[in-house]
Design an enzyme around this catalytic site. Structure first.
Site, PDB file in Angstrom:
ATOM      1  N   ARG A 283     -12.595  13.525   3.613  1.00 19.52           N
ATOM      2  CA  ARG A 283     -13.893  13.987   3.149  1.00 19.52           C
ATOM      3  C   ARG A 283     -14.580  14.746   4.276  1.00 19.52           C
ATOM      4  O   ARG A 283     -14.547  14.301   5.433  1.00 19.52           O
ATOM      5  CB  ARG A 283     -14.787  12.804   2.744  1.00 19.52           C
ATOM      6  CG  ARG A 283     -14.463  12.205   1.384  1.00 19.52           C
ATOM      7  CD  ARG A 283     -14.782  13.175   0.246  1.00 19.52           C
ATOM      8  NE  ARG A 283     -14.435  12.638  -1.061  1.00 19.52           N
ATOM      9  CZ  ARG A 283     -13.251  12.786  -1.638  1.00 19.52           C
ATOM     10  NH1 ARG A 283     -12.290  13.462  -1.037  1.00 19.52           N
ATOM     11  NH2 ARG A 283     -13.021  12.285  -2.843  1.00 19.52           N
ATOM     12  N   GLU A 312     -19.766  21.045  -0.923  1.00 22.23           N
ATOM     13  CA  GLU A 312     -18.686  21.803  -1.588  1.00 22.23           C
ATOM     14  C   GLU A 312     -19.239  22.531  -2.803  1.00 22.23           C
ATOM     15  O   GLU A 312     -19.911  21.895  -3.634  1.00 22.23           O
ATOM     16  CB  GLU A 312     -17.564  20.846  -1.998  1.00 22.23           C
ATOM     17  CG  GLU A 312     -16.853  20.277  -0.776  1.00 22.23           C
ATOM     18  CD  GLU A 312     -15.654  19.395  -1.093  1.00 22.23           C
ATOM     19  OE1 GLU A 312     -15.368  19.164  -2.292  1.00 22.23           O
ATOM     20  OE2 GLU A 312     -14.997  18.946  -0.155  1.00 22.23           O
ATOM     21  N   HIS A 331     -10.596  22.081  -1.500  1.00 23.40           N
ATOM     22  CA  HIS A 331     -10.413  20.698  -1.980  1.00 23.40           C
ATOM     23  C   HIS A 331      -9.247  20.625  -2.987  1.00 23.40           C
ATOM     24  O   HIS A 331      -9.434  20.299  -4.159  1.00 23.40           O
ATOM     25  CB  HIS A 331     -11.706  20.167  -2.623  1.00 23.40           C
ATOM     26  CG  HIS A 331     -11.762  18.672  -2.677  1.00 23.40           C
ATOM     27  ND1 HIS A 331     -12.928  17.961  -2.559  1.00 23.40           N
ATOM     28  CD2 HIS A 331     -10.782  17.742  -2.838  1.00 23.40           C
ATOM     29  CE1 HIS A 331     -12.685  16.664  -2.659  1.00 23.40           C
ATOM     30  NE2 HIS A 331     -11.380  16.500  -2.828  1.00 23.40           N
TER      31      HIS A 331
HETATM   32  N1  LIG Z   1      -8.483  16.020  -0.529  1.00 21.80           N
HETATM   33  C1  LIG Z   1      -8.213  15.391  -1.654  1.00 21.80           C
HETATM   34  O1  LIG Z   1      -8.064  15.996  -2.694  1.00 21.80           O
HETATM   35  C2  LIG Z   1      -8.062  13.928  -1.623  1.00 21.80           C
HETATM   36  C3  LIG Z   1      -8.797  13.190  -0.756  1.00 21.80           C
HETATM   37  N2  LIG Z   1      -8.677  11.831  -0.735  1.00 21.80           N
HETATM   38  C4  LIG Z   1      -9.494  11.111   0.244  1.00 21.80           C
HETATM   39  O2  LIG Z   1      -8.633  10.337   1.043  1.00 21.80           O
HETATM   40  C5  LIG Z   1      -9.197   9.065   1.229  1.00 21.80           C
HETATM   41  C6  LIG Z   1      -8.094   8.068   1.431  1.00 21.80           C
HETATM   42  O3  LIG Z   1      -7.376   7.901   0.237  1.00 21.80           O
HETATM   43  P1  LIG Z   1      -6.366   6.686   0.073  1.00 21.80           P
HETATM   44  O4  LIG Z   1      -5.435   6.674   1.205  1.00 21.80           O
HETATM   45  O5  LIG Z   1      -5.839   6.768  -1.290  1.00 21.80           O
HETATM   46  O6  LIG Z   1      -7.361   5.465   0.201  1.00 21.80           O
HETATM   47  P2  LIG Z   1      -7.032   4.020   0.768  1.00 21.80           P
HETATM   48  O7  LIG Z   1      -8.180   3.175   0.404  1.00 21.80           O
HETATM   49  O8  LIG Z   1      -5.670   3.614   0.355  1.00 21.80           O
HETATM   50  O9  LIG Z   1      -7.027   4.218   2.359  1.00 21.80           O
HETATM   51  C7  LIG Z   1      -8.182   4.371   3.132  1.00 21.80           C
HETATM   52  C8  LIG Z   1      -7.934   3.654   4.433  1.00 21.80           C
HETATM   53  O10 LIG Z   1      -8.989   3.965   5.341  1.00 21.80           O
HETATM   54  C9  LIG Z   1      -9.199   2.812   6.111  1.00 21.80           C
HETATM   55  N3  LIG Z   1     -10.481   2.860   6.803  1.00 21.80           N
HETATM   56  C10 LIG Z   1     -11.692   2.469   6.343  1.00 21.80           C
HETATM   57  N4  LIG Z   1     -12.610   2.645   7.326  1.00 21.80           N
HETATM   58  C11 LIG Z   1     -11.954   3.156   8.391  1.00 21.80           C
HETATM   59  C12 LIG Z   1     -12.360   3.541   9.692  1.00 21.80           C
HETATM   60  N5  LIG Z   1     -13.637   3.443  10.091  1.00 21.80           N
HETATM   61  N6  LIG Z   1     -11.423   4.014  10.542  1.00 21.80           N
HETATM   62  C13 LIG Z   1     -10.142   4.111  10.164  1.00 21.80           C
HETATM   63  N7  LIG Z   1      -9.695   3.748   8.928  1.00 21.80           N
HETATM   64  C14 LIG Z   1     -10.598   3.287   8.066  1.00 21.80           C
HETATM   65  C15 LIG Z   1      -9.075   1.689   5.129  1.00 21.80           C
HETATM   66  O11 LIG Z   1      -8.813   0.462   5.787  1.00 21.80           O
HETATM   67  C16 LIG Z   1      -7.904   2.142   4.291  1.00 21.80           C
HETATM   68  O12 LIG Z   1      -6.696   1.614   4.777  1.00 21.80           O
HETATM   69  C17 LIG Z   1     -10.024   8.841  -0.044  1.00 21.80           C
HETATM   70  O13 LIG Z   1     -11.095   7.971   0.201  1.00 21.80           O
HETATM   71  C18 LIG Z   1     -10.486  10.194  -0.410  1.00 21.80           C
HETATM   72  O14 LIG Z   1     -11.749  10.405   0.135  1.00 21.80           O
HETATM   73  C19 LIG Z   1      -7.804  11.182  -1.554  1.00 21.80           C
HETATM   74  C20 LIG Z   1      -7.053  11.877  -2.437  1.00 21.80           C
HETATM   75  C21 LIG Z   1      -7.134  13.308  -2.582  1.00 21.80           C
HETATM   76  O1  LIG Z   2      -9.078  11.733  -5.280  1.00 21.39           O
HETATM   77  C1  LIG Z   2      -9.835  12.160  -4.406  1.00 21.39           C
HETATM   78  O2  LIG Z   2     -10.482  11.450  -3.636  1.00 21.39           O
HETATM   79  C2  LIG Z   2     -10.018  13.585  -4.264  1.00 21.39           C
HETATM   80  O3  LIG Z   2     -10.641  14.012  -3.346  1.00 21.39           O
HETATM   81  C3  LIG Z   2      -9.505  14.470  -5.311  1.00 21.39           C
HETATM   82  O4  LIG Z   2     -10.624  15.138  -5.785  1.00 21.39           O
HETATM   83  P1  LIG Z   2     -10.566  15.973  -7.132  1.00 21.39           P
HETATM   84  O5  LIG Z   2     -10.326  14.994  -8.226  1.00 21.39           O
HETATM   85  O6  LIG Z   2      -9.452  16.951  -6.990  1.00 21.39           O
HETATM   86  O7  LIG Z   2     -11.905  16.604  -7.237  1.00 21.39           O
END
Ligand SMILES: NC(=O)C1=CN([C@@H]2O[C@H](COP(=O)(O)OP(=O)(O)OC[C@H]3O[C@@H](n4cnc5c(N)ncnc54)[C@H](O)[C@@H]3O)[C@@H](O)[C@H]2O)C=CC1
Ligand SMILES: O=C(O)C(=O)COP(=O)(O)O
Length: 595
Positions: A283, A312, A331
């Site tokens: 993010r 965004e 994104h």
């Molecule tokens: N760019 C995109 O389209 C996408 C972005 N995302 C972002 O990626 C993030 C992570 O997704 P997932 O891995 O599926 O979530 P997840 O919940 O599996 O992993 C997040 C990890 O971050 C850790 N965490 C929390 N606070 C922290 C800190 N201060 N320092 C280091 N680690 C910390 C948690 O312990 C957890 O293991 C989502 O929250 C979302 O914002 C996810 C999918 C798509």
């Molecule tokens: O799953 C997430 O956290 C994402 O950032 C993906 O975002 P989107 O559904 O592509 O707008």
């Protein structure tokens, strides 16, 4: 809501403006649809059938497979690019809302829904665009689709990492501009370099795996991750300082929360190895973007590849976006055909389940109670709500309820009995008859706290077989007066106790009196001097006035002494009939209670 209402309530699905037929437990839903990438584990809660189709507002583009599932179940309104005002206007007509990252689901949205919105589905992982506190306060469940886009996001991270290292985007633009600058676009190699994965969750883990495959040395920082899980894939978990100070590349994968907001700031950049390269597919808000521009300008950071931004889309003149050492994408982390289809199915199933009254495994703002626990506790859930409702109806005045003690008598160890559902239902039973709020598993604790209602729980450990989850539940309300003095226990609290018999909830104790009445319909409690003929007199009085008695029991202290008669009735007796019961000689007090 009228006091002593007998209307059956539901946990999640009921919309105040929809007629309800019944409230009951249903088995986990089986939804047929296109092949699924992953079998979603489902957890069921109480369901209610509503006679008309619910309406689901899909506010951002969702995969066809998910839309098809939704259309089979609900009226689906696909309205994209709504302004905040338009969203607030539309939401009052919707039972569910599905969004991606582009829609802010603010407190105003929940307020505008006036209680109709029952579930918000986030078709993706990050739920930082949904006001979770407001959702919880309004009893609205929030579900997300946490797994279907993991690989897509990880692959995008790796794509940005490699593209950045080899300046692919810049070189591409240069060639398209008619240039051939082979010396300008010399990159750096990844093999042997150290990558720090910040946030070792689902995406971070997959990025780490892939980076290992590229020959990188991978370290990770995540205060909540397990070291052995990291070690299993050859990754060492290290402190924040160590990660950022030793890495050649840093890839961000933590959620945006108040704790992670702008955690990559001037101070953090200052500690980094000079010339470090950063990838962000998490993010934008975890980075202080102005500080990042400064770090890029000073050369602390030599390159950045960013998929996400604080705002965004970012401003057209954003210094960060226009920086020559920055590669950007709009994104796109989750935007693969496969991920979007998976996410759409995952969120459609979760939303449909929630509208049916089930609780999806991906609930973000409610306890996740496994299906097997729910099915085992089902009759006790009904018992809990009814005991709460009965106890509060016994309070004189009704509004002074501040302290409730719930005792669960069981032969099971404390870890083998999950009482969250029971506590929520007792809260519902206590609060709904005396207020207009709608209480469910999502908001029960919040509403109790908001109303200053303190619920303490106690275990009564019994000997015997732990096969039955509970023997009885006791609800005590302290520091109140009762309209039925016999409901006051020896320690001065209103006390009701119940058990499940043959799968049905029964009231088994009122105050110090043992009783036995099935908790269906309504009940009349009478305290009388124990003498022959009273039961017959009251029974005939009810029968003569067309009130069907379905159950009757008498609990007495000792023969010829005081007794409490419990009468289960199908219809509500008229005022005159109740008055006549009160005038029956030997009846010292009585109360009529709706279940
Ligand atoms: N760019 C995109 O389209 C996408 C972005 N995302 C972002 O990626 C993030 C992570 O997704 P997932 O891995 O599926 O979530 P997840 O919940 O599996 O992993 C997040 C990890 O971050 C850790 N965490 C929390 N606070 C922290 C800190 N201060 N320092 C280091 N680690 C910390 C948690 O312990 C957890 O293991 C989502 O929250 C979302 O914002 C996810 C999918 C798509
Ligand atoms: O799953 C997430 O956290 C994402 O950032 C993906 O975002 P989107 O559904 O592509 O707008």
């Amino acid at each position: 809501m009228a006091a002593a209402s007998s209307t059956k309530k539901l946990m999640l699905a009921a919309s105040p403006n929809k007629p309800r037929l019944s409230s009951k437990l249903v088995p986990p839903a089986t939804i047929r649809g296109p092949p699924r990438r992953r079998k979603t584990k489902r957890f069921a809660v109480l369901a209610t059938f509503i006679t008309s189709k619910p309406t689901v507002l899909v506010a951002e583009k969702l995969g066809e497979a998910g839309l098809d599932l939704l259309k089979n179940f609900a009226n689906v309104d696909c309205s994209y690019n709504l302004s905040p005002e338009e969203l607030c206007t539309k939401i009052s007509l919707c039972d569910a809302l599905i969004v991606r990252s582009g829609t802010k689901v603010t407190r105003e949205v929940f307020e505008s829904s006036a209680g109709r919105l029952k579930v918000v589905g986030r078709a993706g992982v990050g739920i930082d665009n949904v006001d979770l506190s407001a959702a919880t306060e309004h009893g609205c469940l929030v579900v997300n689709a946490p797994t279907a886009n993991t690989i897509a996001a990880a692959e995008h991270g790796i794509a940005l990492l490699t593209a950045m290292a080899r300046k692919i985007a810049q070189a591409d633009a240069s060639v398209k501009a008619g240039k051939w600058q082979r010396n300008k676009y010399v990159g750096v190699s990844l093999v042997g370099k150290t990558l720090a994965v910040m946030g070792f969750g689902k995406v971070g883990t997959e990025v780490a795996r892939r980076a290992k495959g590229l020959g990188m040395n991978v370290i990770a920082h995540d205060p909540y991750a397990q070291a052995d899980r990291a070690r299993a894939i050859g990754v060492e978990l290290v402190s924040f300082e160590e990660a950022i100070s030793t890495a050649d590349f840093i890839s961000l994968h933590m959620p945006l929360t108040p704790a992670t907001s702008k955690m990559f700031n001037d101070e953090a950049f200052f500690k980094m190895k000079k010339g470090v390269r950063i990838v962000n597919v998490a993010r934008g808000g975890v980075v202080d973007e102005e500080a990042l521009v400064r770090a890029l300008d000073s050369g602390i950071i030599s390159q950045a590849a960013l998929d996400v931004f604080t705002e965004e889309p970012p401003a057209k003149d954003s210094k960060l976006v226009l920086h020559e050492n920055v590669t950007v994408t709009p994104h796109l982390g989750a935007s693969t055909t496969e991920a979007q289809e998976g996410v759409a199915i995952e969120i459609a199933e979760a939303v449909i389940g929630a509208l049916k009254g089930e609780l999806a495994a991906t609930a973000v703002n409610a306890p996740m109670v496994p299906a097997e626990v729910i099915s085992e506790l089902a009759p006790f859930v009904t018992l809990a709500e009814k005991l709460g409702g009965l106890a509060v109806q016994l309070v004189a005045g009704g509004s002074g309820v501040k302290s409730v003690k719930v005792s669960y008598a069981s032969a099971r160890g404390p870890d083998d009995l999950d009482t969250r559902l029971l506590r929520a239902m007792i809260t519902k039973g206590i609060i709904e008859p005396i207020s207009s709020v709608f209480v469910n598993l999502v908001n029960a604790d919040f509403i109790a706290k908001q109303r200053g209602l303190r619920i303490t729980e106690e275990r009564i450990v019994l000997d015997g077989s732990p096969e039955n989850p509970l023997e009885f539940i006791q609800v005590q309300i302290a520091n109140v007066e009762s309209k039925f003095g016999s409901a006051i226990s020896d320690i001065g609290d209103i006390r009701v106790e119940g058990r499940v018999k043959d799968g049905k909830p029964h009231l088994t104790k009122v105050g110090s009196f043992g009783v036995d009445v099935s908790l269906e319909g309504s009940i009349i409690l009478c305290r009388q001097v124990d003498q022959p003929g009273i039961i017959g007199k009251v029974g005939s009085l009810l029968g003569d006035n067309n009130v069907n008695v379905n159950f009757m029991s008498v609990g007495r202290i000792a023969p010829q002494k005081q007794a409490v008669m419990t009468i289960g009735v199908d219809e509500e007796p008229s005022r005159e009939v109740l008055k006549k019961i009160g005038e029956t000689p030997a009846i010292e007090e009585f109360v009529f209670l709706k279940l």
